[in-house]
Design an enzyme around this catalytic site. Structure first.
Site, PDB file in Angstrom:
ATOM      1  N   HIS A 117       7.680  -7.286   7.231  1.00  0.00           N
ATOM      2  CA  HIS A 117       6.930  -8.206   8.082  1.00  0.00           C
ATOM      3  C   HIS A 117       5.470  -8.186   7.640  1.00  0.00           C
ATOM      4  CE1 HIS A 117       9.911  -8.154  11.744  1.00  0.00           C
ATOM      5  NE2 HIS A 117      10.482  -8.497  10.596  1.00  0.00           N
ATOM      6  N   GLU A 149       2.742  -7.570   9.117  1.00  0.00           N
ATOM      7  CA  GLU A 149       1.957  -6.415   9.559  1.00  0.00           C
ATOM      8  C   GLU A 149       2.245  -5.188   8.693  1.00  0.00           C
ATOM      9  OE1 GLU A 149       3.891  -8.396  11.361  1.00  0.00           O
ATOM     10  OE2 GLU A 149       3.216  -8.589  13.440  1.00  0.00           O
ATOM     11  N   CYS A 184       6.299  -7.942  16.510  1.00  0.00           N
ATOM     12  CA  CYS A 184       7.635  -7.636  17.028  1.00  0.00           C
ATOM     13  C   CYS A 184       7.673  -6.168  17.489  1.00  0.00           C
ATOM     14  CB  CYS A 184       8.688  -7.900  15.958  1.00  0.00           C
ATOM     15  SG  CYS A 184       8.699  -6.656  14.643  1.00  0.00           S
ATOM     16  N   CYS A 208       6.984  -3.712  14.548  1.00  0.00           N
ATOM     17  CA  CYS A 208       5.586  -3.691  14.105  1.00  0.00           C
ATOM     18  C   CYS A 208       4.669  -3.127  15.180  1.00  0.00           C
ATOM     19  CB  CYS A 208       5.134  -5.085  13.691  1.00  0.00           C
ATOM     20  SG  CYS A 208       5.968  -5.666  12.200  1.00  0.00           S
TER      21      CYS A 208
HETATM   22 ZN    ZN Z   1       7.288  -7.315  12.920  1.00  0.00          ZN
END
Ligand code: ZN
Length: 182
Positions: free
Chosen positions: A63, A65, A99, A102
């Site tokens: 992701h 991040e 999310c 993260c």
């Molecule tokens: Zn994430």
């Protein structure tokens, strides 16, 4: 009294950082990735940035991040800085609510502040599905503060465009639909 490690965010700068994060999300969308872009800012300098790279890397954890966190760690090594000190004084600007995965990573890295665009209704870890940023969790990392709603309309539009492409009724997915039906 400001809490220790609390970051002061200047409105005009926030706009500029979010503009860059939105541009990264656009690139992710062009590459067929979930359109999320982010920047990690320390002392008014971008020391890490990322966009979602799950499809490119075939790694579901890549992701935006997580990509940015890795870049910050590299930056710390290059500049001989203590990652804990750097993360503890950094702000994350990201187009979509982090999310659950993260948000947990941000807690563990002890990032004090996350500025984000739209809610992440599917996987959000800052309140939408779970509240991982919350002070209620005590045994893992540090809670972090969130400021939501910056450039959220554009962020939502990009997500909608992406998920429309994945919709079996959308023109792009007709081939896949055929394969399934046989
Ligand atoms: Zn994430």
């Amino acid at each position: 009294m400001e809490a220790p490690g609390r970051q002061v965010v200047i409105a005009e700068e926030t706009e500029a950082w979010m503009e860059r994060a939105v541009n990264m999300a656009k690139k992710a969308l062009e590459n067929g990735e979930v359109p999320v872009g982010c920047l990690m800012v320390y002392n008014r300098e971008v020391i890490g940035k990322g966009k979602n790279e799950v499809n490119k890397t075939k790694n579901a954890t890549r992701h935006a991040e997580m990509v940015a966190i890795d870049q910050v760690i590299d930056w710390c090594h290059q500049h001989k800085k203590d990652p804990e000190e750097v993360f503890g004084h950094s702000v994350l600007y990201v187009t979509v609510e982090p999310c659950i995965m993260c948000a947990a990573a941000l807690r563990i890295m002890k990032i004090p502040l996350v500025v984000y665009g739209c809610q992440n209704e599917r996987f959000g870890g800052c309140g939408s599905v779970l509240d991982i940023s919350s002070p209620i969790l005590t045994d893992t990392g540090e809670p972090f503060q969130c400021m939501a709603g910056y450039r959220s309309e554009e962020a939502v539009e990009m997500l909608k465009t992406f998920y429309r492409q994945e919709n079996p009724n959308a023109p792009k997915s007709k081939v896949r639909k055929k394969e399934c039906v046989k």
